[in-house]
Design an enzyme around this catalytic site. Structure first.
Site, PDB file in Angstrom:
ATOM      1  N   ARG A 130      36.855  11.152  78.607  1.00 21.02           N
ATOM      2  CA  ARG A 130      35.532  11.496  78.052  1.00 21.02           C
ATOM      3  C   ARG A 130      35.373  11.079  76.579  1.00 21.02           C
ATOM      4  O   ARG A 130      34.686  11.746  75.807  1.00 21.02           O
ATOM      5  CB  ARG A 130      35.249  12.993  78.155  1.00 21.02           C
ATOM      6  CG  ARG A 130      35.169  13.532  79.550  1.00 21.02           C
ATOM      7  CD  ARG A 130      33.950  12.992  80.271  1.00 21.02           C
ATOM      8  NE  ARG A 130      33.688  13.730  81.489  1.00 21.02           N
ATOM      9  CZ  ARG A 130      34.285  13.488  82.658  1.00 21.02           C
ATOM     10  NH1 ARG A 130      35.175  12.516  82.757  1.00 21.02           N
ATOM     11  NH2 ARG A 130      33.970  14.198  83.719  1.00 21.02           N
ATOM     12  N   GLU A 190      31.604  19.170  75.677  1.00 19.77           N
ATOM     13  CA  GLU A 190      31.401  17.749  75.998  1.00 19.77           C
ATOM     14  C   GLU A 190      30.112  17.221  75.387  1.00 19.77           C
ATOM     15  O   GLU A 190      30.126  16.137  74.810  1.00 19.77           O
ATOM     16  CB  GLU A 190      31.304  17.606  77.525  1.00 19.77           C
ATOM     17  CG  GLU A 190      32.460  16.893  78.156  1.00 19.77           C
ATOM     18  CD  GLU A 190      32.057  16.199  79.438  1.00 19.77           C
ATOM     19  OE1 GLU A 190      32.178  16.800  80.496  1.00 19.77           O
ATOM     20  OE2 GLU A 190      31.629  15.031  79.367  1.00 19.77           O
ATOM     21  N   SER A 206      29.340  19.236  83.186  1.00 21.18           N
ATOM     22  CA  SER A 206      30.406  20.039  82.568  1.00 21.18           C
ATOM     23  C   SER A 206      30.070  20.244  81.092  1.00 21.18           C
ATOM     24  O   SER A 206      29.824  19.278  80.382  1.00 21.18           O
ATOM     25  CB  SER A 206      31.742  19.307  82.629  1.00 21.18           C
ATOM     26  OG  SER A 206      32.117  19.050  83.951  1.00 21.18           O
TER      27      SER A 206
HETATM   28  N1  EPU Z   1      37.919  25.917  88.980  1.00 23.47           N
HETATM   29  C1  EPU Z   1      37.854  27.301  89.078  1.00 23.47           C
HETATM   30  N2  EPU Z   1      36.647  27.888  88.881  1.00 23.47           N
HETATM   31  C2  EPU Z   1      35.514  27.216  88.630  1.00 23.47           C
HETATM   32  C3  EPU Z   1      35.580  25.801  88.515  1.00 23.47           C
HETATM   33  C4  EPU Z   1      36.809  25.182  88.682  1.00 23.47           C
HETATM   34  O1  EPU Z   1      38.825  27.954  89.328  1.00 23.47           O
HETATM   35  O2  EPU Z   1      34.462  27.831  88.454  1.00 23.47           O
HETATM   36  C5  EPU Z   1      39.224  25.269  89.179  1.00 23.47           C
HETATM   37  C6  EPU Z   1      39.574  25.059  90.627  1.00 23.47           C
HETATM   38  O3  EPU Z   1      40.949  25.259  90.766  1.00 23.47           O
HETATM   39  C7  EPU Z   1      39.317  23.591  90.872  1.00 23.47           C
HETATM   40  C8  EPU Z   1      39.624  23.004  89.514  1.00 23.47           C
HETATM   41  O4  EPU Z   1      39.222  24.010  88.588  1.00 23.47           O
HETATM   42  O5  EPU Z   1      40.131  23.110  91.877  1.00 23.47           O
HETATM   43  C9  EPU Z   1      38.895  21.735  89.231  1.00 23.47           C
HETATM   44  O6  EPU Z   1      37.498  21.918  89.434  1.00 23.47           O
HETATM   45  P1  EPU Z   1      36.562  20.682  89.845  1.00 23.47           P
HETATM   46  O7  EPU Z   1      37.170  19.939  90.958  1.00 23.47           O
HETATM   47  O8  EPU Z   1      35.183  21.189  90.021  1.00 23.47           O
HETATM   48  O9  EPU Z   1      36.658  19.715  88.611  1.00 23.47           O
HETATM   49  P2  EPU Z   1      36.548  20.000  87.049  1.00 23.47           P
HETATM   50  O10 EPU Z   1      37.850  19.692  86.445  1.00 23.47           O
HETATM   51  O11 EPU Z   1      35.987  21.347  86.808  1.00 23.47           O
HETATM   52  C10 EPU Z   1      35.927  17.552  86.430  1.00 23.47           C
HETATM   53  C11 EPU Z   1      34.871  16.836  85.654  1.00 23.47           C
HETATM   54  C12 EPU Z   1      33.597  16.715  86.458  1.00 23.47           C
HETATM   55  C13 EPU Z   1      33.898  15.951  87.734  1.00 23.47           C
HETATM   56  C14 EPU Z   1      35.005  16.689  88.505  1.00 23.47           C
HETATM   57  C15 EPU Z   1      35.462  15.903  89.700  1.00 23.47           C
HETATM   58  C16 EPU Z   1      35.355  17.287  83.317  1.00 23.47           C
HETATM   59  C17 EPU Z   1      34.962  17.998  82.084  1.00 23.47           C
HETATM   60  N3  EPU Z   1      34.616  17.524  84.392  1.00 23.47           N
HETATM   61  O12 EPU Z   1      35.485  18.887  86.625  1.00 23.47           O
HETATM   62  O13 EPU Z   1      32.665  15.967  85.709  1.00 23.47           O
HETATM   63  O14 EPU Z   1      32.744  15.823  88.552  1.00 23.47           O
HETATM   64  O15 EPU Z   1      36.159  16.863  87.657  1.00 23.47           O
HETATM   65  O16 EPU Z   1      36.217  14.795  89.314  1.00 23.47           O
HETATM   66  O17 EPU Z   1      36.332  16.527  83.309  1.00 23.47           O
HETATM   67  C18 EPU Z   1      30.920  16.199  84.091  1.00 23.47           C
HETATM   68  O18 EPU Z   1      31.676  15.679  83.278  1.00 23.47           O
HETATM   69  O19 EPU Z   1      29.746  16.527  83.792  1.00 23.47           O
HETATM   70  C19 EPU Z   1      31.397  16.462  85.444  1.00 23.47           C
HETATM   71  C20 EPU Z   1      30.672  17.142  86.336  1.00 23.47           C
END
Ligand code: EPU
Length: 345
Positions: free
Chosen positions: A174, A341, A245
């Site tokens: 990012r 972000e 995010s």
């Molecule tokens: N999780 C929780 N609670 C929540 C959300 C997440 O426990 O409310 C935990 C879960 O264990 C889950 C893990 O976090 O398995 C990861 O969550 P998720 O797969 O939703 O991915 P993220 O790390 O929260 C990132 C990106 C997203 C992208 C997804 C998929 C960043 C800041 N965000 O989210 O990007 O779509 O991975 O690759 O890196 C964005 O940047 O706007 C965005 C949506």
């Protein structure tokens, strides 16, 4: 300086424009001056005029990565350039040049329609192509940085055009040179290297569950999976205001990760090169009880704690206050600093 002076020769500049329809958060904020730049020449003349009259400039792409907490006493320029063309190809890649003002998600759909692959994991990411290049958007195992070949920009200090190779963009999680460089480079177009052979990136947990034992047949099928997964968790910016995010997933040292895991073994961590680890910020936010927390129309989204939303009439200041509370509680409990972000104005 009077507005009439500033407007001399720049009839496209409007005054006192409400920015809420121009950002995905949809919070109210007024730009003293506003203009759209359809091409590089217009962008240069806007910068020249602003400099002459000592007016600060803020460049907007799709407005999907910005939160206004106040009015902007300067010129907001919306990048509105259009155009997609194949500029080169070889046996392995098709090189596609895209104007920065094109909508990213529409562009990805357009590529899929044409049978071009490589961007399917990045389906439905809000914002413009220029924003994608600045932010190094990433989702479901693919980052923009892996598909870019060259970025064209305007050096807003010298007002000269600059071309950067993918390496010169200095991409990281990012981040990019466009966020850090003192020249304040404004992205005007990007050239992507799209692989001609479809190689599915489908290792992400939810993607594996979606496909069970199958392999996606083509890029369109993989895009459908990405869209279904996103729609389950992420608000549609057309319906609920958000910037995706709101926080980056924090990166911690190995020592810190070990001590966190000793205390809280359930913490979700992703190992990185060099022994460091990325933590799932959504998990941390949920663990401190902030998931679903709502103050007026500002809220931590109930389906994905990393996303802050505006259910209607939240102000930027209310969203920022909620974000500060999230940062404070995560820091107090885990000793980890969450970093927003979006750009906060
Ligand atoms: N999780 C929780 N609670 C929540 C959300 C997440 O426990 O409310 C935990 C879960 O264990 C889950 C893990 O976090 O398995 C990861 O969550 P998720 O797969 O939703 O991915 P993220 O790390 O929260 C990132 C990106 C997203 C992208 C997804 C998929 C960043 C800041 N965000 O989210 O990007 O779509 O991975 O690759 O890196 C964005 O940047 O706007 C965005 C949506």
């Amino acid at each position: 300086m009077s507005e009439a002076q500033f407007l001399t020769g720049l009839s496209a500049v409007r005054c006192d424009v409400d920015l809420s329809p121009l950002t995905t958060f949809g919070v109210h904020a007024v730009a003293r001056f506003f203009a759209r730049a359809q091409d590089d020449e217009t962008l240069v003349s806007l910068y020249e005029a602003a400099r002459r009259d000592n007016v600060p400039v803020l460049v907007l792409g799709g407005g999907s990565n910005i939160l206004f907490t106040r009015d902007f006493d300067g010129l907001v320029v919306s990048i509105a350039s259009r155009g997609v063309e194949v500029v080169d190809e070889n046996d392995d890649y098709r090189f596609v040049r895209v104007a920065a003002g094109e909508d990213w998600s529409a562009f990805v759909d357009d590529c899929l329609q044409k049978g071009w692959c490589g961007l399917e994991n990045l389906s439905l990411v809000p914002g413009t192509v220029g924003g994608a290049a600045v932010q190094n958007i990433g989702a479901y195992g693919v980052e923009f940085a892996e598909r870019v070949s060259e970025v064209e920009c305007l050096d807003s200090v010298t007002l000269q055009k600059v071309r950067l190779t993918a390496q010169e963009c200095d991409y990281g999680y990012r981040t990019s040179v466009f966020k850090t460089d003192k020249r304040h480079l404004v992205v005007t177009a990007v050239t992507l290297a799209l692989p001609k052979v479809f190689r599915p990136v489908a290792g992400y947990k939810e993607m594996q569950a979606y496909f069970a034992d199958r392999t996606p047949a083509d890029a369109r099928e993989l895009a459908e999976a990405v869209k279904a997964i996103r729609r389950r968790k992420l608000p549609d910016p057309k319906e609920i205001g958000s910037a995706g995010s709101f926080f980056k997933n924090p990166v911690v040292s190995r020592i810190k990760m070990v001590s966190l895991l000793e205390e809280t073994p359930q913490i979700v961590t992703y190992p990185m090169a060099g022994g460091r680890a990325k933590l799932a910020a959504g998990w941390l936010i949920e663990a401190v009880g902030m998931k679903g927390k709502r103050v007026g129309d500002a809220a931590v989204y109930e389906r994905q704690a990393l996303v802050l939303v505006n259910y209607g009439s939240a102000t930027g200041a209310q969203i920022k206050a909620l974000a500060d509370e999230v940062v404070f509680k995560v820091k107090r409990r885990f000793g980890v600093e969450l970093e927003p972000e979006p750009v906060i104005i």
